[in-house]
Scaffold this motif. Structure first.
Motif, PDB file in Angstrom:
ATOM      1  N   HIS A   1       0.862  -1.181   0.000  1.00 21.27           N
ATOM      2  CA  HIS A   1       0.000   0.000   0.000  1.00 21.27           C
ATOM      3  C   HIS A   1       0.899   1.231   0.000  1.00 21.27           C
ATOM      4  CE1 HIS A   1      -3.427  -2.591   0.704  1.00 21.27           C
ATOM      5  NE2 HIS A   1      -2.785  -3.129   1.708  1.00 21.27           N
ATOM      6  N   ASP A   2       1.370   1.609  -1.173  1.00 24.15           N
ATOM      7  CA  ASP A   2       2.303   2.724  -1.280  1.00 24.15           C
ATOM      8  C   ASP A   2       1.807   3.775  -2.246  1.00 24.15           C
ATOM      9  OD1 ASP A   2       4.831   2.080   0.309  1.00 24.15           O
ATOM     10  OD2 ASP A   2       4.509   0.229  -0.780  1.00 24.15           O
ATOM     11  N   ASP A   3       0.484   3.863  -2.455  1.00 24.29           N
ATOM     12  CA  ASP A   3      -0.048   4.811  -3.411  1.00 24.29           C
ATOM     13  C   ASP A   3       0.247   6.253  -3.024  1.00 24.29           C
ATOM     14  OD1 ASP A   3      -1.034   2.691  -4.781  1.00 24.29           O
ATOM     15  OD2 ASP A   3      -3.061   2.834  -3.962  1.00 24.29           O
ATOM     16  N   ASP A   4       0.483   6.482  -1.716  1.00 24.16           N
ATOM     17  CA  ASP A   4       0.637   7.850  -1.251  1.00 24.16           C
ATOM     18  C   ASP A   4       2.091   8.266  -1.127  1.00 24.16           C
ATOM     19  OD1 ASP A   4       1.152   6.078   0.775  1.00 24.16           O
ATOM     20  OD2 ASP A   4       0.303   7.353   2.358  1.00 24.16           O
ATOM     21  N   ARG A   5       3.025   7.434  -1.580  1.00 24.41           N
ATOM     22  CA  ARG A   5       4.419   7.827  -1.458  1.00 24.41           C
ATOM     23  C   ARG A   5       5.266   7.164  -2.524  1.00 24.41           C
ATOM     24  NH1 ARG A   5       8.087   4.462   1.236  1.00 24.41           N
ATOM     25  NH2 ARG A   5       7.251   2.488   2.004  1.00 24.41           N
ATOM     26  N   MET A   6       6.478   7.643  -2.639  1.00 29.32           N
ATOM     27  CA  MET A   6       7.429   7.098  -3.601  1.00 29.32           C
ATOM     28  C   MET A   6       7.907   5.723  -3.158  1.00 29.32           C
ATOM     29  SD  MET A   6       9.113   8.054  -6.415  1.00 29.32           S
ATOM     30  CE  MET A   6       9.152   9.852  -6.346  1.00 29.32           C
ATOM     31  N   LEU A   7       7.911   4.769  -4.077  1.00 24.71           N
ATOM     32  CA  LEU A   7       8.458   3.441  -3.807  1.00 24.71           C
ATOM     33  C   LEU A   7       9.823   3.362  -4.476  1.00 24.71           C
ATOM     34  CD1 LEU A   7       7.564   0.842  -2.366  1.00 24.71           C
ATOM     35  CD2 LEU A   7       6.803  -0.031  -4.582  1.00 24.71           C
TER      36      LEU A   7
ATOM     37  N   GLY B   1       1.355   1.583 -10.819  1.00 24.35           N
ATOM     38  CA  GLY B   1       0.378   2.660 -10.759  1.00 24.35           C
ATOM     39  C   GLY B   1       0.747   3.844  -9.899  1.00 24.35           C
ATOM     40  N   GLY B   2       1.841   3.770  -9.136  1.00 21.70           N
ATOM     41  CA  GLY B   2       2.211   4.862  -8.247  1.00 21.70           C
ATOM     42  C   GLY B   2       3.577   5.421  -8.576  1.00 21.70           C
ATOM     43  N   PRO B   3       3.993   6.437  -7.857  1.00 20.01           N
ATOM     44  CA  PRO B   3       5.321   7.012  -8.077  1.00 20.01           C
ATOM     45  C   PRO B   3       6.409   6.051  -7.605  1.00 20.01           C
ATOM     46  CG  PRO B   3       4.307   8.016  -6.159  1.00 20.01           C
ATOM     47  CD  PRO B   3       3.252   7.155  -6.792  1.00 20.01           C
ATOM     48  N   PHE B   4       7.487   5.962  -8.351  1.00 21.22           N
ATOM     49  CA  PHE B   4       8.593   5.087  -7.961  1.00 21.22           C
ATOM     50  C   PHE B   4       9.897   5.703  -8.417  1.00 21.22           C
ATOM     51  CE2 PHE B   4       8.114   3.791 -12.334  1.00 21.22           C
ATOM     52  CZ  PHE B   4       9.395   3.428 -12.737  1.00 21.22           C
ATOM     53  N   ARG B   5      10.978   5.155  -7.890  1.00 18.63           N
ATOM     54  CA  ARG B   5      12.312   5.609  -8.264  1.00 18.63           C
ATOM     55  C   ARG B   5      13.267   4.422  -8.212  1.00 18.63           C
ATOM     56  NH1 ARG B   5      14.007  10.632  -4.944  1.00 18.63           N
ATOM     57  NH2 ARG B   5      12.423  11.518  -6.324  1.00 18.63           N
ATOM     58  N   ILE B   6      14.225   4.387  -9.124  1.00 20.69           N
ATOM     59  CA  ILE B   6      15.322   3.422  -9.068  1.00 20.69           C
ATOM     60  C   ILE B   6      16.461   4.087  -8.311  1.00 20.69           C
ATOM     61  CG2 ILE B   6      16.886   1.954 -10.376  1.00 20.69           C
ATOM     62  CD1 ILE B   6      13.952   1.265 -10.782  1.00 20.69           C
ATOM     63  N   VAL B   7      16.939   3.450  -7.236  1.00 18.93           N
ATOM     64  CA  VAL B   7      17.948   4.077  -6.384  1.00 18.93           C
ATOM     65  C   VAL B   7      19.150   3.158  -6.208  1.00 18.93           C
ATOM     66  CG1 VAL B   7      16.189   5.406  -5.164  1.00 18.93           C
ATOM     67  CG2 VAL B   7      16.938   3.191  -4.240  1.00 18.93           C
TER      68      VAL B   7
ATOM     69  N   ASP C   1      13.193   0.856  -0.539  1.00 21.06           N
ATOM     70  CA  ASP C   1      12.026   0.119  -0.048  1.00 21.06           C
ATOM     71  C   ASP C   1      12.017  -1.329  -0.529  1.00 21.06           C
ATOM     72  OD1 ASP C   1      10.517   2.430   1.151  1.00 21.06           O
ATOM     73  OD2 ASP C   1      10.562   3.107  -0.933  1.00 21.06           O
ATOM     74  N   VAL C   2      12.507  -1.549  -1.757  1.00 26.17           N
ATOM     75  CA  VAL C   2      12.491  -2.881  -2.372  1.00 26.17           C
ATOM     76  C   VAL C   2      13.862  -3.178  -2.949  1.00 26.17           C
ATOM     77  CG1 VAL C   2      11.422  -4.373  -4.094  1.00 26.17           C
ATOM     78  CG2 VAL C   2      10.049  -2.588  -2.986  1.00 26.17           C
ATOM     79  N   LEU C   3      14.439  -4.316  -2.573  1.00 21.88           N
ATOM     80  CA  LEU C   3      15.707  -4.776  -3.132  1.00 21.88           C
ATOM     81  C   LEU C   3      15.436  -5.866  -4.153  1.00 21.88           C
ATOM     82  CD1 LEU C   3      17.814  -5.078   0.156  1.00 21.88           C
ATOM     83  CD2 LEU C   3      17.620  -3.106  -1.380  1.00 21.88           C
TER      84      LEU C   3
END
Length: 235
Positions: A6-12, A44-50, A103-105
């Motif tokens: 449930h990460d619709d409200d923030r960057m993943l 469907g939400g904001p994400f970034r590759i970090v 958040d995700v590896l």
């Protein structure tokens, strides 16, 4: 067990972690690029590759100094290195997770460990160290791990092939043992229809077809377990 995200409200924030198959070398797209394209089109939400690194490996210089991506117009961040394995990444992962707020590896490691540094049991111990350190930095970190893909060496070296098989068995048990609701640990299935004679350029490192299949393995695992994105469409 299926865990919802449930990460619709923030960057993943996704961090690719791996060895030479993940960093890639000069002139390649890398599976990291294929994964970014897939997430861009299906998540469907904001994400970034970090990640703390951005470069490709330069074979001529034998150093991670190249920015010569086949398509440089994508977020190139990662934590990957040519010749680096679980034992190299375990001491680095906490700082990387903390500084990049991962958040995700998405982890593809093990081949180099088994080939040059550690046996299956020792490598499995380094998996546990890696997970422990990642969770110290982010107690809610989510991790997807790819089994080791046997390379061309496994076709002629029976002892090495046995170590790969043994490690993958231990990896499955370790993932099941360490998985927890607060910090899910997920074992991806091997890349679909992966053939080292068709999906690599040298029996180990992925070509374009192999890049898509590795990305697909991660994407399918996250879609089935977490409902993240959509199934990967292989070209």
């Amino acid at each position: 067990m299926v865990y919802a995200i449930h990460d619709d409200d923030r960057m993943l924030r996704f961090m690719p972690v791996g060895d030479s198959m993940t960093i890639g070398s000069a002139g390649e797209h890398t599976w990291r690029y294929r994964m970014w394209q897939h997430l861009r089109d299906t998540y469907g939400g904001p994400f970034r590759i970090v990640g703390p690194r951005e470069t490709l490996h330069d074979k001529a210089a034998d150093a991670p100094t190249s920015y010569d991506y086949a398509d440089p117009d994508f977020p190139r961040a990662h934590l990957a290195g040519w010749g680096e394995g679980w034992q190299h990444m375990a001491p680095l992962i906490a700082d990387a997770v903390r500084s990049c707020r991962a958040d995700v590896l998405l982890v593809s490691l093990g081949l180099i460990d088994l080939g040059f540094y550690t046996n299956a049991e020792q490598t499995e111990e380094n998996v546990r160290r890696f997970v422990t350190h990642a969770r110290e930095a982010n107690p809610r970190i989510r991790t997807v791990v790819l089994p080791v893909i046997p390379n061309v060496r496994a076709e002629s070296d029976a002892a090495f092939a046995a170590e790969v098989t043994r490690f993958n068995e231990l990896l499955a048990k370790t993932v099941a043992d360490l998985d927890e609701p607060r910090s899910p640990l997920l074992l991806a299935s091997p890349p679909p229809s992966y053939d080292i004679h068709h999906d690599t350029y040298d029996g180990t490192h992925p070509n374009a077809s192999g890049e898509h299949r590795i990305a697909a393995a991660f994407a399918e695992a996250m879609y089935q377990a977490w409902g993240l994105g959509e199934p990967y469409q292989l070209p």
